[in-house]
Design an enzyme around this catalytic site. Structure first.
Site, PDB file in Angstrom:
ATOM      1  N   GLU A  53     -34.051  -2.806 -16.072  1.00  0.00           N
ATOM      2  CA  GLU A  53     -32.762  -3.049 -15.415  1.00  0.00           C
ATOM      3  C   GLU A  53     -31.794  -1.891 -15.647  1.00  0.00           C
ATOM      4  OE1 GLU A  53     -29.180  -6.442 -15.516  1.00  0.00           O
ATOM      5  OE2 GLU A  53     -30.917  -6.628 -16.832  1.00  0.00           O
ATOM      6  N   LYS A  74     -28.722  -7.734  -7.406  1.00  0.00           N
ATOM      7  CA  LYS A  74     -28.477  -8.942  -8.189  1.00  0.00           C
ATOM      8  C   LYS A  74     -27.376  -9.768  -7.528  1.00  0.00           C
ATOM      9  CE  LYS A  74     -27.862 -10.307 -13.039  1.00  0.00           C
ATOM     10  NZ  LYS A  74     -27.591  -9.818 -14.414  1.00  0.00           N
ATOM     11  N   CYS A 130     -32.876  -9.958 -14.433  1.00  0.00           N
ATOM     12  CA  CYS A 130     -32.276 -10.609 -15.595  1.00  0.00           C
ATOM     13  C   CYS A 130     -32.071 -12.104 -15.342  1.00  0.00           C
ATOM     14  CB  CYS A 130     -30.978  -9.892 -15.956  1.00  0.00           C
ATOM     15  SG  CYS A 130     -30.418 -10.118 -17.660  1.00  0.00           S
TER      16      CYS A 130
END
Length: 321
Positions: free
Chosen positions: A44, A131, A165
């Site tokens: 990430e 995201k 995540c």
């Protein structure tokens, strides 16, 4: 389809230094390809590094705090554009080496930053996922994305996809990805802690797919050295990093893993060790587990449950003639 080899890069970037991190990424990709890697995965926000000061530095959330403002400005200047030269260079590298590169980036779009993952293939295909929900203090610097990047990704081995995540704890985001029939899922984390490993193994079983869970190793020394490598006289911004407690040397512990659909660990990197994790997977076995569980098919009960996913781009501004 046949087996192929995944390499996960569990090594730190040159923190906040986009140009130097890109050079390091090229070296790491070349080395992983020489070791037989077909798909090379970075964690990430590897370009240009996870914003650890949000978790570690006192004052990161203070309104009108000059160190936080200065550090954000420097971060923004070192975030790549999706159509910029840095991503183009990675695309050229993927084509040259006949590999697939999956890179976590802090993506600059206008004057906002998105937590994104870009996939670059040897034949020139470019996929991106942003995201959709920054977590907790991440909302201080990252924008929330729309659903336009929750589309399926095609590969020679079958469908693949990515979440970033804590998206792995969004049941409907998982369901959307499972619907694509992934044979391989990229789970990008700042580090694969035991909790993150649990989520990654759960995803593998729920989706009946392989999972490449990627996390980096990052130390306080890496953070300060990376900042200094930019060569800026920005004492206020550096002060934001200096207040990271000295006894917090290991900030991100790695722990990357390659996981089978039955949740077993095919390979796991040693926590705290900067390294590259390499293992092969056989996507042909994915079909076997679908005998028992297919959450997008025979185990979905569409007569009871229905999910609507809005994949339209939502720029927030439209000019009409």
């Amino acid at each position: 389809m046949g087996s192929f080899t995944i390499a996960i890069i569990q090594q730190p970037p040159v923190f906040l230094n986009l140009a130097a991190s890109l050079e390091k990424a090229e070296r790491l990709v070349r080395a992983a390809a020489a070791d037989g890697g077909h798909v090379i995965v970075f964690p990430e926000t590897w370009l240009p590094g996870y914003p650890v000061w949000l978790d570690e530095s006192a004052g990161a959330a203070l309104w009108g705090h000059p160190p936080a403002e200065a550090l954000y400005r420097i971060l923004l200047q070192n975030c790549p554009h999706l159509d910029g030269p840095e991503i183009a260079r990675l695309a050229d590298l993927a084509a040259e080496l006949s590999v697939e590169i999956v890179m976590g980036i802090q993506e600059r779009r206008g004057s906002s930053i998105y937590n994104s993952v870009v996939r670059l293939t040897a034949d020139g295909w470019r996929d991106v996922h942003r995201k959709i929900m920054p977590t907790y203090n991440e909302r201080l610097i990252w924008a929330a994305a729309d659903g336009s990047t929750l589309r399926p990704w095609a590969s020679a081995h079958g469908p693949v996809g990515a979440l970033i995540c804590w998206e792995h704890w969004m049941p409907l985001a998982r369901a959307a990805r499972h619907h694509h029939g992934e044979i391989l899922h990229y789970a990008l984390w700042p580090a694969v802690t035991e909790l993150h490993l649990l989520a990654s193994r759960h995803y593998a079983f729920e989706g009946q797919c392989f999972v490449a869970a990627a996390g980096t190793v990052l130390t306080r020394t890496d953070v300060l050295d990376g900042f200094d490598s930019i060569g800026l006289n920005e004492p206020s911004a550096r002060a934001m990093l200096e207040v990271i407690p000295a006894d917090h040397e290991l900030l991100k512990s790695g722990g990357s893993a390659i996981i089978a659909p039955d949740t077993s660990l095919i390979a796991r990197a040693d926590p705290g060790v900067a390294s590259t994790l390499i293992a092969s997977i056989d996507p042909d076995i994915v079909a076997e587990g679908k005998l028992y569980l297919d959450t997008a098919g025979h185990y979905s009960r569409p007569d009871i449950f229905e999910l609507h996913v809005d994949t339209r781009e939502r720029p927030g501004l439209k000019f009409e003639v």
